[in-house]
Motif scaffolding. Structure first.
Motif, PDB file in Angstrom:
ATOM      1  N   GLU A  48       0.493  -1.223   0.152  1.00 11.97           N
ATOM      2  CA  GLU A  48       0.046  -0.066  -0.087  1.00 11.97           C
ATOM      3  C   GLU A  48       0.268   1.326  -0.526  1.00 11.97           C
ATOM      4  OE1 GLU A  48      -2.351  -0.448   3.695  1.00 11.97           O
ATOM      5  OE2 GLU A  48      -3.952  -2.030   2.355  1.00 11.97           O
ATOM      6  N   ARG A  49       2.301   1.409   0.920  1.00  8.93           N
ATOM      7  CA  ARG A  49       2.970   2.637   0.721  1.00  8.93           C
ATOM      8  C   ARG A  49       3.465   2.689  -0.371  1.00  8.93           C
ATOM      9  NH1 ARG A  49       6.296   0.366   4.535  1.00  8.93           N
ATOM     10  NH2 ARG A  49       7.914   1.742   3.265  1.00  8.93           N
ATOM     11  N   TYR A  50       3.847   0.944  -1.729  1.00 13.45           N
ATOM     12  CA  TYR A  50       4.706   2.165  -2.407  1.00 13.45           C
ATOM     13  C   TYR A  50       3.215   2.117  -3.607  1.00 13.45           C
ATOM     14  CZ  TYR A  50       9.160  -1.022  -1.236  1.00 13.45           C
ATOM     15  OH  TYR A  50      10.255  -0.646  -0.796  1.00 13.45           O
ATOM     16  N   SER A  51       1.979   1.691  -3.477  1.00  7.30           N
ATOM     17  CA  SER A  51       1.507   2.097  -4.622  1.00  7.30           C
ATOM     18  C   SER A  51       1.117   3.598  -3.731  1.00  7.30           C
ATOM     19  CB  SER A  51       0.125   1.374  -4.778  1.00  7.30           C
ATOM     20  OG  SER A  51      -0.646   1.658  -5.173  1.00  7.30           O
ATOM     21  N   PHE A  52       1.267   4.047  -3.072  1.00  7.84           N
ATOM     22  CA  PHE A  52       0.592   4.831  -2.926  1.00  7.84           C
ATOM     23  C   PHE A  52       1.953   6.414  -3.108  1.00  7.84           C
ATOM     24  CE2 PHE A  52       0.563   9.131   0.297  1.00  7.84           C
ATOM     25  CZ  PHE A  52      -1.069   9.456  -0.143  1.00  7.84           C
ATOM     26  N   ALA A  53       3.076   5.887  -2.988  1.00  6.81           N
ATOM     27  CA  ALA A  53       4.263   6.520  -3.437  1.00  6.81           C
ATOM     28  C   ALA A  53       4.106   6.807  -4.709  1.00  6.81           C
ATOM     29  CB  ALA A  53       5.758   5.856  -3.000  1.00  6.81           C
ATOM     30  N   ASN A  54       3.773   5.767  -5.893  1.00  5.35           N
ATOM     31  CA  ASN A  54       3.963   5.811  -7.328  1.00  5.35           C
ATOM     32  C   ASN A  54       2.970   6.391  -7.430  1.00  5.35           C
ATOM     33  OD1 ASN A  54       6.441   3.560  -8.209  1.00  5.35           O
ATOM     34  ND2 ASN A  54       4.796   2.279  -6.958  1.00  5.35           N
ATOM     35  N   ASN A  55       1.653   6.421  -6.647  1.00  7.03           N
ATOM     36  CA  ASN A  55       0.666   7.464  -7.123  1.00  7.03           C
ATOM     37  C   ASN A  55       1.533   9.037  -7.116  1.00  7.03           C
ATOM     38  OD1 ASN A  55      -0.735   5.694  -8.102  1.00  7.03           O
ATOM     39  ND2 ASN A  55      -1.649   5.484  -6.472  1.00  7.03           N
ATOM     40  N   LEU A  56       2.207   9.140  -6.179  1.00 10.42           N
ATOM     41  CA  LEU A  56       2.324  10.865  -5.607  1.00 10.42           C
ATOM     42  C   LEU A  56       3.348  10.990  -6.817  1.00 10.42           C
ATOM     43  CD1 LEU A  56       2.585  10.404  -1.763  1.00 10.42           C
ATOM     44  CD2 LEU A  56       1.034  11.604  -3.271  1.00 10.42           C
ATOM     45  N   ALA A  79       9.354  18.873  -1.868  1.00 14.47           N
ATOM     46  CA  ALA A  79       7.593  19.261  -0.482  1.00 14.47           C
ATOM     47  C   ALA A  79       7.294  17.849   0.040  1.00 14.47           C
ATOM     48  CB  ALA A  79       5.974  19.256  -1.189  1.00 14.47           C
ATOM     49  N   ASN A  80       6.696  18.291   0.995  1.00 11.10           N
ATOM     50  CA  ASN A  80       5.894  16.999   1.842  1.00 11.10           C
ATOM     51  C   ASN A  80       5.027  16.581   1.557  1.00 11.10           C
ATOM     52  OD1 ASN A  80       8.641  16.506   3.266  1.00 11.10           O
ATOM     53  ND2 ASN A  80       7.478  17.289   5.050  1.00 11.10           N
ATOM     54  N   SER A  81       4.169  14.839   1.396  1.00 14.06           N
ATOM     55  CA  SER A  81       2.797  14.699   1.434  1.00 14.06           C
ATOM     56  C   SER A  81       1.788  16.013   2.186  1.00 14.06           C
ATOM     57  CB  SER A  81       2.600  13.214   1.255  1.00 14.06           C
ATOM     58  OG  SER A  81       2.979  12.838   2.130  1.00 14.06           O
ATOM     59  N   THR A  82       0.765  15.649   2.040  1.00 16.43           N
ATOM     60  CA  THR A  82      -0.692  15.866   2.719  1.00 16.43           C
ATOM     61  C   THR A  82      -0.318  15.565   4.574  1.00 16.43           C
ATOM     62  OG1 THR A  82      -2.631  14.791   1.186  1.00 16.43           O
ATOM     63  CG2 THR A  82      -1.948  17.143   0.548  1.00 16.43           C
ATOM     64  N   ASP A  83      -0.353  14.151   3.972  1.00 14.65           N
ATOM     65  CA  ASP A  83       0.379  13.388   5.067  1.00 14.65           C
ATOM     66  C   ASP A  83       1.175  13.198   6.246  1.00 14.65           C
ATOM     67  OD1 ASP A  83       0.806  12.463   4.007  1.00 14.65           O
ATOM     68  OD2 ASP A  83       0.297   9.537   4.061  1.00 14.65           O
ATOM     69  N   GLY A  84       2.173  13.941   5.381  1.00 15.19           N
ATOM     70  CA  GLY A  84       3.204  14.053   6.393  1.00 15.19           C
ATOM     71  C   GLY A  84       4.102  13.067   6.780  1.00 15.19           C
ATOM     72  N   GLN A  85       3.799  12.207   5.541  1.00 17.06           N
ATOM     73  CA  GLN A  85       4.326  10.352   5.460  1.00 17.06           C
ATOM     74  C   GLN A  85       5.495  10.361   4.110  1.00 17.06           C
ATOM     75  OE1 GLN A  85       1.918   6.597   5.428  1.00 17.06           O
ATOM     76  NE2 GLN A  85       0.709   8.644   7.189  1.00 17.06           N
ATOM     77  N   PHE A  86       5.779  11.300   3.662  1.00 15.16           N
ATOM     78  CA  PHE A  86       6.685  11.275   2.020  1.00 15.16           C
ATOM     79  C   PHE A  86       7.060  12.535   2.166  1.00 15.16           C
ATOM     80  CE2 PHE A  86       2.671   8.442   2.233  1.00 15.16           C
ATOM     81  CZ  PHE A  86       3.453   6.715   1.823  1.00 15.16           C
TER      82      PHE A  86
END
Length: 134
Positions: A48-56, A79-86
């Protein structure tokens, strides 16, 4: 045949050793199943993390491609992602030919890494955009 019947009738109940062996076998099966379940949960979370990162990364590239060619800034932005994880690092370069003359292309590279856990790189996307017209 008589000997077999006498042997079967002489055994009464289950011994303590047989019970212990059965308990150990069942315990090993349960522990093995638990380990497999735990591993599958971790694999799913990582996926899920890899998929979310690829989408970003894809979203950042698409947003940049939608800008007019001459207004796309050259350089690196972070920049940081809106959820602050990436962390999303975007590098844009003007392409040049073998003689160092500028081409009508720019290369966009987006690297998405986690902010925690050693900043592991989760996704890298690169694309080239072309100036239209002229």
């Amino acid at each position: 045949m008589r000997h077999t019947k006498r042997f079967l009738h002489s055994r009464r109940g289950v011994t303590l050793i047989e019970t212990l062996i059965a308990t150990v076998v069942v315990s090993l099966v349960i522990l093995g199943s638990g380990a497999i379940f735990y591993k599958s949960v971790n694999v799913q979370r990582d996926s899920e993390r890899y998929s979310f990162a690829n989408n970003l990364a894809r979203q950042k590239i698409e947003a940049t491609k939608n800008l007019p060619f001459n207004s796309i800034p050259v350089g690196t932005t972070t920049a940081n992602s809106t959820d602050g994880q990436f962390r999303i690092a975007t590098t844009i370069t003007n392409d040049v030919d073998s003689l160092g003359r500028p081409k009508r292309t720019k290369t966009i590279t987006v690297v998405v890494s986690e902010l925690t856990g050693g900043q592991k790189v989760l996704a890298t996307h690169t694309t080239t955009i072309y100036q239209r017209g002229l």
